[in-house]
Motif scaffolding. Structure first.
Motif, PDB file in Angstrom:
ATOM      1  N   VAL A 140      29.167   7.508  12.727  1.00 60.17           N
ATOM      2  CA  VAL A 140      29.636   6.156  13.032  1.00 60.17           C
ATOM      3  C   VAL A 140      31.119   6.224  13.387  1.00 60.17           C
ATOM      4  O   VAL A 140      31.918   6.747  12.605  1.00 60.17           O
ATOM      5  N   ALA A 141      31.461   5.712  14.554  1.00 59.55           N
ATOM      6  CA  ALA A 141      32.868   5.620  14.951  1.00 59.55           C
ATOM      7  C   ALA A 141      33.280   4.156  14.904  1.00 59.55           C
ATOM      8  O   ALA A 141      32.665   3.317  15.555  1.00 59.55           O
ATOM      9  N   VAL A 142      34.299   3.855  14.104  1.00 64.19           N
ATOM     10  CA  VAL A 142      34.832   2.495  14.017  1.00 64.19           C
ATOM     11  C   VAL A 142      36.100   2.457  14.848  1.00 64.19           C
ATOM     12  O   VAL A 142      37.119   3.045  14.475  1.00 64.19           O
ATOM     13  N   ILE A 143      36.028   1.791  15.987  1.00 64.53           N
ATOM     14  CA  ILE A 143      37.164   1.795  16.901  1.00 64.53           C
ATOM     15  C   ILE A 143      37.697   0.374  17.049  1.00 64.53           C
ATOM     16  O   ILE A 143      36.954  -0.571  17.301  1.00 64.53           O
ATOM     17  N   GLY A 144      39.004   0.204  16.838  1.00 68.68           N
ATOM     18  CA  GLY A 144      39.595  -1.127  16.889  1.00 68.68           C
ATOM     19  C   GLY A 144      41.090  -1.082  17.026  1.00 68.68           C
ATOM     20  O   GLY A 144      41.680  -0.035  17.288  1.00 68.68           O
ATOM     21  N   ASP A 145      41.729  -2.238  16.801  1.00 68.67           N
ATOM     22  CA  ASP A 145      43.178  -2.377  16.957  1.00 68.67           C
ATOM     23  C   ASP A 145      43.650  -1.856  18.311  1.00 68.67           C
ATOM     24  O   ASP A 145      44.639  -1.119  18.419  1.00 68.67           O
TER      25      ASP A 145
END
Length: 639
Positions: A140-145
């Motif tokens: 799982v890759a959590v990509i944000g900001d």
């Protein structure tokens, strides 16, 4: 009864009811506000991912399933849920890192905080798992900001879409912001997704109408399918992802644990690459952060946990960034050809003041340093003088563009590197340690390191006057020291202190001038004559510096970058090329990743203090005094 103290691993979440999950989310927010207000750190991004992180750890089985955070500053909740609840030393020497850290936990995989890399990591891990037959493990890759504005993320998506059997879930943590509101076409696309009811909802309406029966229902259903393609483009802009071959789930409320679990479970069951689009609010649950229109308390110092007001003692003096910001405003008024670019760092590097007066002359490219540098080369070709301002650590990402697009084309581009050298609590990924070593190999490039405020103004002006080569201006994090005037200037090199003899020439680069002068005084107290100079333009090595070295027994260079390939190495090479036989002692940072801590602690840990350097130099001078005269036998050897 409080729930958070009983969470020592993600599996402890499995026993909680929906009501208890809501309670836990509230406890996590209270913990973050209370603890981070005492130590400082990235508060806003973590308040925004509380429910999302809880849902991730409920659906997936970390560390068997791998979770990669991008950027890493949104991993505080992840730390809490994986058994790390002592935040008393957050970002302090010996305490928790402000980013994921393999040394802390098996749940942490990717340590650095250079954005937009998570999808490439996830792609590689997922493909390796498939090749090894581990098709029951998820990534799982959590990509944000703002990380999805980076080009590397889209290179990864292009490849992820081809691996239809990989167990890979990409969670887009869409808070519409990086430090400030995210800009660019991708941001607009996500904004459209946030504000659209969605194609699936339209289909549900059509089915409901059909179930009513009769001619009206049939007409509604036929009309729906006749308009299908056009409607999908209008109300389902997720087509951008689906056209790449990626399953899209969302948008989903990023502060609803139950809804998030449902979406993530659907993604997990799909069996291939899936995008889950979660809508979150940076700073959620903290009134002061929610009311902040600038950066939602992205990163804070010591603050009042109730009001969000700073409790730090008023600083004495002006910050380097602030001084640069003011000087850029003055430059903008004098020169209409000067434009400014940055990579999602408008406020942190001080370009917001320039933008306030000249909004049409500022470009924020998002987290895309490579694009910023090459775009600047294009602007230079078209007759402007671009100033690209980024943190020193992030220039690492655009070295190829500096070499091939700027230097090779002799483009008049000025790179301004904030937070050069040791930065302190942000740790190894943020220390600006590599810029001088990397840039020293770039043909034609000129690099200046101001020692004080007056030199910053002078050197920025001199850099902007260069139209046929790249120029670099680097300065550290912190407060600008008092001006140190030269007693004389020799061929562009400032002589700051001159000894009566010719024992040691101390070459102090930029922010190391204070240390260099301290070393000179300590040596003088031991009867060793030392001349201390500031080259101003550290690269390339000035001929005048070679001439000064020729008259001394030992040259000592002091810099706040890595020694390997740095300014000291360049000085040694210049002396060798000129056949000047004088030993050079290079003082700087070792070629290793230095941990977090205060600037002073990190510098002291590698011997960059006046006492350490003076002791070392004095020993080397004593060694020179003990060396045999030419023609005499060497003690301990046959003559």
């Amino acid at each position: 009864m409080r729930l958070l103290p009983g969470i020592t691993s993600p599996r402890d979440l499995d026993r909680l009811s929906p009501t208890q999950l809501d309670q836990l989310a509230g406890e996590v927010r209270s913990f973050l506000v209370h603890e981070v207000s005492r130590t400082g750190g990235h508060l806003g991004p973590n308040l925004g991912v509380v429910e999302l992180t809880i849902a991730l750890h409920r659906v997936f089985d970390s560390p068997r399933d791998t979770v990669v955070f991008d950027t890493g500053h949104q991993a505080y909740v992840h730390k809490l849920l994986t058994g790390r609840q002592d935040f008393s030393g957050l970002r302090q020497r010996g305490g928790l890192s402000g980013y994921p850290s393999r040394a802390e936990s098996d749940h942490d995989v990717v340590e650095n905080s250079h954005a937009s890399a998570s999808l490439s990591w996830a792609d590689g891990i997922a493909k390796a798992r498939m090749l090894k037959g581990e098709d029951d493990r998820y990534v799982v890759a959590v990509i944000g900001d703002g990380a999805l504005t980076g080009g590397m993320a889209w290179e990864a998506l292009n490849n992820i879409a081809t691996a239809q059997d990989c167990r890979l879930v990409v969670v887009v943590n869409d808070n519409g912001r990086s430090y400030a509101p995210t800009i660019g076409g991708m941001a607009h696309h996500l904004a459209t997704l946030r504000t659209t009811r969605g194609y699936e909802r339209f289909l549900e309406w059509g089915k409901t109408t059909l179930q009513r029966g009769g001619t009206p229902g049939r007409l509604a259903y036929d009309t729906l399918h006749g308009m299908k393609k056009g409607l999908k483009d209008i109300v389902a802009p997720q087509g951008l992802f689906e056209d790449l071959g990626l399953k899209y789930v969302g948008p989903v409320d990023g502060h609803d644990v139950v809804a998030l679990e449902h979406a993530l479970a659907r993604a997990k069951a799909f069996g291939g690459p899936v995008i889950v689009h979660a809508l979150t609010r940076k700073g959620n649950g903290f009134t002061a952060a929610e009311a902040d229109d600038v950066d939602r308390f992205h990163a804070v110092g010591v603050i009042d946990p109730e009001t969000g007001q700073s409790l730090a003692a008023p600083g004495e003096g002006t910050a380097w960034t602030s001084l640069f910001a003011d000087e850029m405003v003055q430059v903008g008024r004098r020169r209409e050809d000067v434009v400014a670019l940055t990579a999602a760092m408008l406020v942190p590097v001080g370009l917001d003041r320039f933008a306030a007066e000249h909004p049409e002359r500022v470009v924020d490219v998002g987290i895309a340093e490579q694009h910023a540098v090459t775009s600047a080369a294009g602007m230079a070709f078209a007759g402007l003088h671009p100033v690209v301002a980024v943190y020193a650590t992030f220039l690492n990402r655009a070295i190829d563009q500096v070499v091939m697009d700027v230097a090779m084309h002799r483009a008049g581009v000025t790179l301004v590197l904030d937070r050069a050298g040791v930065t302190g609590p942000d740790g190894s990924s943020h220390h600006g340690a590599w810029d001088m070593a990397l840039l020293g190999a770039v043909p034609g490039l000129r690099l200046a390191a101001p020692r004080d405020g007056r030199r910053l103004r002078e050197l920025l002006g001199e850099a902007l006057d260069v139209e046929d080569a790249p120029t670099v201006l680097r300065f550290p994090k912190g407060v600008v020291p008092a001006d140190v005037d030269a007693i004389e200037r020799v061929g562009g090199v400032d002589v700051l202190a001159r000894g009566e003899g010719s024992d040691v020439l101390v070459v102090a680069v930029g922010s190391m001038v204070g240390l260099g002068l301290d070393v000179g005084e300590r040596l003088a107290a031991q009867g060793i004559d030392a001349t201390v100079v500031d080259p101003r333009w550290a690269l390339p090595v000035a001929p005048a510096l070679v001439d000064l070295a020729r008259g001394h027994r030992l040259v000592v260079t002091v810099e706040d970058g890595v020694r390997a390939g740095g300014v000291g190495s360049q000085v040694a090479q210049a002396l060798a090329d000129a056949e000047v036989v004088v030993p050079v002692h290079v003082v700087g940072l070792p070629a290793r990743f230095l941990p977090h801590g205060s600037q002073g602690q990190v510098l002291a840990s590698v011997g960059l203090t006046g006492q350490d350097v003076a002791r070392d130099v004095a020993a080397r001078v004593a060694g020179l005094d003990a060396a045999p005269v030419a023609g005499e036998p060497v003690p301990g050897h046959r003559g």
